[in-house]
Motif scaffolding. Structure first.
Motif, short mmCIF file in Angstrom:
data_model
loop_
_atom_site.label_atom_id
_atom_site.label_comp_id
_atom_site.label_asym_id
_atom_site.label_seq_id
_atom_site.Cartn_x
_atom_site.Cartn_y
_atom_site.Cartn_z
N TYR A 24 11.24 -22.17 -36.61
CA TYR A 24 12.15 -23.32 -36.62
C TYR A 24 13.53 -22.82 -36.99
CZ TYR A 24 11.35 -23.09 -41.63
OH TYR A 24 11.25 -22.66 -42.92
N ALA A 25 14.53 -23.52 -36.49
CA ALA A 25 15.93 -23.15 -36.78
C ALA A 25 16.80 -24.38 -36.54
CB ALA A 25 16.38 -22.00 -35.89
N ARG A 26 18.00 -24.33 -37.05
CA ARG A 26 18.95 -25.42 -36.84
C ARG A 26 19.23 -25.55 -35.34
NH1 ARG A 26 20.35 -29.46 -40.27
NH2 ARG A 26 20.58 -28.67 -42.34
N TYR A 27 19.41 -26.79 -34.92
CA TYR A 27 19.71 -27.08 -33.53
C TYR A 27 20.93 -27.99 -33.51
CZ TYR A 27 19.10 -28.72 -28.74
OH TYR A 27 19.29 -29.02 -27.41
N TRP A 48 16.81 -30.05 -36.12
CA TRP A 48 15.96 -28.87 -36.25
C TRP A 48 15.20 -28.67 -34.96
CZ3 TRP A 48 16.24 -25.72 -40.37
CH2 TRP A 48 16.90 -26.21 -41.49
N VAL A 85 12.14 -26.44 -32.83
CA VAL A 85 10.96 -25.60 -32.95
C VAL A 85 10.92 -24.74 -31.69
CG1 VAL A 85 8.44 -25.55 -33.11
CG2 VAL A 85 9.73 -27.31 -34.32
N VAL A 98 12.75 -30.91 -30.61
CA VAL A 98 13.87 -31.10 -31.53
C VAL A 98 13.48 -32.25 -32.45
CG1 VAL A 98 16.29 -31.72 -31.75
CG2 VAL A 98 15.55 -30.30 -29.85
N THR A 99 13.67 -32.04 -33.76
CA THR A 99 13.39 -33.09 -34.74
C THR A 99 14.65 -33.38 -35.54
OG1 THR A 99 12.67 -31.54 -36.45
CG2 THR A 99 10.99 -32.35 -34.95
N TYR A 110 14.51 -34.23 -38.87
CA TYR A 110 14.34 -33.72 -40.22
C TYR A 110 13.59 -32.39 -40.21
CZ TYR A 110 15.55 -38.48 -41.47
OH TYR A 110 16.19 -39.69 -41.59
N LEU A 111 13.83 -31.57 -41.20
CA LEU A 111 13.14 -30.31 -41.37
C LEU A 111 11.65 -30.54 -41.53
CD1 LEU A 111 13.02 -27.25 -41.89
CD2 LEU A 111 13.56 -27.74 -44.27
N ALA A 160 9.92 -30.70 -38.24
CA ALA A 160 9.75 -29.40 -37.59
C ALA A 160 8.59 -28.64 -38.23
CB ALA A 160 11.04 -28.58 -37.69
#
Length: 83
Positions: free
Chosen positions: A4-7, A12, A14, A23-24, A26-27, A30
């Motif tokens: 997972y990483a920032r988008y 966030w 995946v 894409v979510t 909230y962390l 993800a």
């Protein structure tokens, strides 16, 4: 391997290798997606420690600005003498 990483700064993503899976907002979302696919919950990211804030400058009472009004009418308008 899932990661997972920032988008786009706010969300966030995946990823599987370099492919974006979802894409979510909230962390936590993800992390749940990765857990649902792999069955293993990944470790949450380690937060960076912020640098301490600099001390606030507060002048001594003797260094505070002093109001000096030379015009009596202005003095009355400001009501500096009335307490």
């Amino acid at each position: 391997m899932l990661r997972y990483a920032r988008y786009k700064r706010r969300f966030w993503g995946v990823y599987e290798d370099d492919t974006l899976l979802c894409v979510t907002v909230y962390l936590k979302g993800a992390l749940c997606v990765i857990e649902r696919i792999t069955g293993v919950r990944p470790d949450p990211p380690v937060r960076k420690k912020r640098a301490p804030l600099p001390p606030i400058y507060r002048p001594e009472p003797s260094q505070q600005p002093v109001w000096i009004v030379h015009d009596r009418e202005l003095f009355d308008e400001l009501e500096l003498g009335k307490e």
